[in-house]
Motif scaffolding. Sequence first.
Motif, PDB file in Angstrom:
ATOM      1  N   ASP A  49       2.874   3.717   8.999  1.00 31.13           N
ATOM      2  CA  ASP A  49       3.416   4.249   7.751  1.00 31.13           C
ATOM      3  C   ASP A  49       4.926   4.421   7.843  1.00 31.13           C
ATOM      4  O   ASP A  49       5.654   4.159   6.876  1.00 31.13           O
ATOM      5  CB  ASP A  49       2.759   5.591   7.420  1.00 31.13           C
ATOM      6  CG  ASP A  49       1.345   5.444   6.906  1.00 31.13           C
ATOM      7  OD1 ASP A  49       1.175   4.980   5.771  1.00 31.13           O
ATOM      8  OD2 ASP A  49       0.407   5.785   7.645  1.00 31.13           O
ATOM      9  N   ASN A  86       1.256   8.813  -1.546  1.00 36.90           N
ATOM     10  CA  ASN A  86      -0.032   9.330  -1.993  1.00 36.90           C
ATOM     11  C   ASN A  86       0.107  10.707  -2.643  1.00 36.90           C
ATOM     12  O   ASN A  86      -0.702  11.606  -2.392  1.00 36.90           O
ATOM     13  CB  ASN A  86      -1.033   9.392  -0.834  1.00 36.90           C
ATOM     14  CG  ASN A  86      -0.573  10.266   0.327  1.00 36.90           C
ATOM     15  OD1 ASN A  86       0.615  10.282   0.665  1.00 36.90           O
ATOM     16  ND2 ASN A  86      -1.490  10.983   0.945  1.00 36.90           N
ATOM     17  N   ASN A  92      -2.747  13.448  -1.969  1.00 38.12           N
ATOM     18  CA  ASN A  92      -4.099  12.906  -2.121  1.00 38.12           C
ATOM     19  C   ASN A  92      -4.641  12.596  -0.733  1.00 38.12           C
ATOM     20  O   ASN A  92      -4.325  11.560  -0.145  1.00 38.12           O
ATOM     21  CB  ASN A  92      -4.070  11.648  -2.985  1.00 38.12           C
ATOM     22  CG  ASN A  92      -5.472  11.107  -3.264  1.00 38.12           C
ATOM     23  OD1 ASN A  92      -6.446  11.526  -2.652  1.00 38.12           O
ATOM     24  ND2 ASN A  92      -5.561  10.174  -4.192  1.00 38.12           N
ATOM     25  N   ARG A  93      -5.466  13.514  -0.217  1.00 39.81           N
ATOM     26  CA  ARG A  93      -6.087  13.360   1.093  1.00 39.81           C
ATOM     27  C   ARG A  93      -7.602  13.251   0.962  1.00 39.81           C
ATOM     28  O   ARG A  93      -8.353  13.655   1.846  1.00 39.81           O
ATOM     29  CB  ARG A  93      -5.707  14.533   2.005  1.00 39.81           C
ATOM     30  CG  ARG A  93      -4.211  14.725   2.241  1.00 39.81           C
ATOM     31  CD  ARG A  93      -3.605  13.610   3.050  1.00 39.81           C
ATOM     32  NE  ARG A  93      -4.220  13.464   4.352  1.00 39.81           N
ATOM     33  CZ  ARG A  93      -4.093  12.383   5.115  1.00 39.81           C
ATOM     34  NH1 ARG A  93      -3.386  11.347   4.697  1.00 39.81           N
ATOM     35  NH2 ARG A  93      -4.687  12.326   6.295  1.00 39.81           N
ATOM     36  N   ARG A 120       0.864  -1.182   0.000  1.00 37.50           N
ATOM     37  CA  ARG A 120       0.000   0.000   0.000  1.00 37.50           C
ATOM     38  C   ARG A 120       0.892   1.220   0.000  1.00 37.50           C
ATOM     39  O   ARG A 120       2.088   1.134   0.307  1.00 37.50           O
ATOM     40  CB  ARG A 120      -0.931   0.015   1.209  1.00 37.50           C
ATOM     41  CG  ARG A 120      -0.242   0.233   2.556  1.00 37.50           C
ATOM     42  CD  ARG A 120      -1.262   0.382   3.656  1.00 37.50           C
ATOM     43  NE  ARG A 120      -0.662   0.579   4.968  1.00 37.50           N
ATOM     44  CZ  ARG A 120      -0.285   1.767   5.447  1.00 37.50           C
ATOM     45  NH1 ARG A 120      -0.424   2.855   4.697  1.00 37.50           N
ATOM     46  NH2 ARG A 120       0.248   1.875   6.656  1.00 37.50           N
ATOM     47  N   LYS A 121       0.311   2.369  -0.338  1.00 33.77           N
ATOM     48  CA  LYS A 121       1.115   3.582  -0.383  1.00 33.77           C
ATOM     49  C   LYS A 121       1.297   4.159   1.016  1.00 33.77           C
ATOM     50  O   LYS A 121       0.392   4.097   1.862  1.00 33.77           O
ATOM     51  CB  LYS A 121       0.464   4.610  -1.300  1.00 33.77           C
ATOM     52  CG  LYS A 121       0.465   4.192  -2.762  1.00 33.77           C
ATOM     53  CD  LYS A 121      -0.025   5.314  -3.660  1.00 33.77           C
ATOM     54  CE  LYS A 121       0.041   4.886  -5.121  1.00 33.77           C
ATOM     55  NZ  LYS A 121      -0.327   5.978  -6.045  1.00 33.77           N
ATOM     56  N   VAL A 146       3.834  11.644   8.259  1.00 31.87           N
ATOM     57  CA  VAL A 146       3.055  10.486   7.822  1.00 31.87           C
ATOM     58  C   VAL A 146       1.863  10.293   8.750  1.00 31.87           C
ATOM     59  O   VAL A 146       1.820  10.813   9.865  1.00 31.87           O
ATOM     60  CB  VAL A 146       3.907   9.196   7.756  1.00 31.87           C
ATOM     61  CG1 VAL A 146       5.012   9.338   6.724  1.00 31.87           C
ATOM     62  CG2 VAL A 146       4.484   8.836   9.123  1.00 31.87           C
ATOM     63  N   GLU A 147       0.906   9.510   8.271  1.00 31.04           N
ATOM     64  CA  GLU A 147      -0.379   9.387   8.965  1.00 31.04           C
ATOM     65  C   GLU A 147      -0.278   8.588  10.249  1.00 31.04           C
ATOM     66  O   GLU A 147      -1.009   8.832  11.207  1.00 31.04           O
ATOM     67  CB  GLU A 147      -1.386   8.737   8.010  1.00 31.04           C
ATOM     68  CG  GLU A 147      -2.831   8.900   8.404  1.00 31.04           C
ATOM     69  CD  GLU A 147      -3.753   8.458   7.286  1.00 31.04           C
ATOM     70  OE1 GLU A 147      -3.866   7.228   7.051  1.00 31.04           O
ATOM     71  OE2 GLU A 147      -4.358   9.339   6.633  1.00 31.04           O
ATOM     72  N   GLN A 158       1.153   6.949   3.501  1.00 29.82           N
ATOM     73  CA  GLN A 158       0.227   8.077   3.526  1.00 29.82           C
ATOM     74  C   GLN A 158       0.886   9.310   4.159  1.00 29.82           C
ATOM     75  O   GLN A 158       1.174   9.326   5.360  1.00 29.82           O
ATOM     76  CB  GLN A 158      -1.050   7.709   4.282  1.00 29.82           C
ATOM     77  CG  GLN A 158      -1.865   6.609   3.611  1.00 29.82           C
ATOM     78  CD  GLN A 158      -2.325   7.019   2.223  1.00 29.82           C
ATOM     79  OE1 GLN A 158      -3.036   8.015   2.054  1.00 29.82           O
ATOM     80  NE2 GLN A 158      -1.918   6.241   1.215  1.00 29.82           N
TER      81      GLN A 158
END
Length: 320
Positions: free
Chosen positions: A78, A185, A207-208, A4-5, A73-74, A7
Amino acid sequence: MAERKIQLVKITHVYYKYPDLDKAVAFLKDFGFTEEKRVSDEKIYFRGYGTDPWVLCAMKSDKPEFGGAAFVVESEEDLKLASEIIPKATKIYELTDAPGGGKGVTFYDPVDGYPLHLVWGQEPAPMLDIPLPHEPVNYPTEKNRPVNKFQRFQKRPAPVHKLGHFGVRTTNFAKAYEFYCKYFNFLASDLIHDDKKIDRTVFYRLNRGDEEVDHHVFFFAEGATYRVHHSSFETHDFDTQVLGHDWLREKGYKNCWGVGRHVLGSQIFDYWYDPFGLIMEHYVDGDLVNASEPTHISQAGPGSLHVWGPAVPGEFLPKD
């Protein structure tokens, strides 16, 4: 392919290295940064008036050099993912001497090798109480300022609010573009191609989803050699920006380009050289977008950089 990317939430700070830290500090304060923490005579953290605990770290070095930008990062997951899947990424480390603390991972651009950083767990800072104008504007047929109310301003540096974006010149656009789209993202707000329809420049936003984000936080353009182009910092408004322009001019610093208004991102820009030839930008009034806005495709040309302001100086887009 990555599972997955990673974030990214926002851009937060940059590192710069200087051969003369005293000279660098004088410029940074005249540019509008606030010294937050002096670790030693060889490492100083600066903040803006926003909630980021710091936005620039100045370090002593043999030569002037860009030390990379950092993104929040989120989640800690991540950060862990980045350390595992990005080639040559470091293990997670503690930001031991940095204001706000937190943890980080450093990785390296796959084309030109400059460092980039990911952080998580920083403690936000309280906003600085800096007087900022919020005066209503009078238009020819719409008078918003009360009668007998005057506009008065203080001459001073333009206070930095936050880091908005940074940009570099890459020696392999296609490889860099593939890497950053694969692992993160990032979403292209604008792609610029040459007369052969080959993409040469990208302006990335984050991209949020439905969240409003700045038009771009990172850009790169292809060229013969790598170099950092500039780092850009938001200030309050146009008056504040131009007061800062005059402050820097009166202090004897060299203007690179500005004041003017960009086309892509729409922000009013003002670029300055620091004493070592590195470029810093003040900007105001930039566009906000979300994931619903499509990528815009255009060809590079003389009208693509700005809609008003001085002519683009040759050194702004060097060919070497």
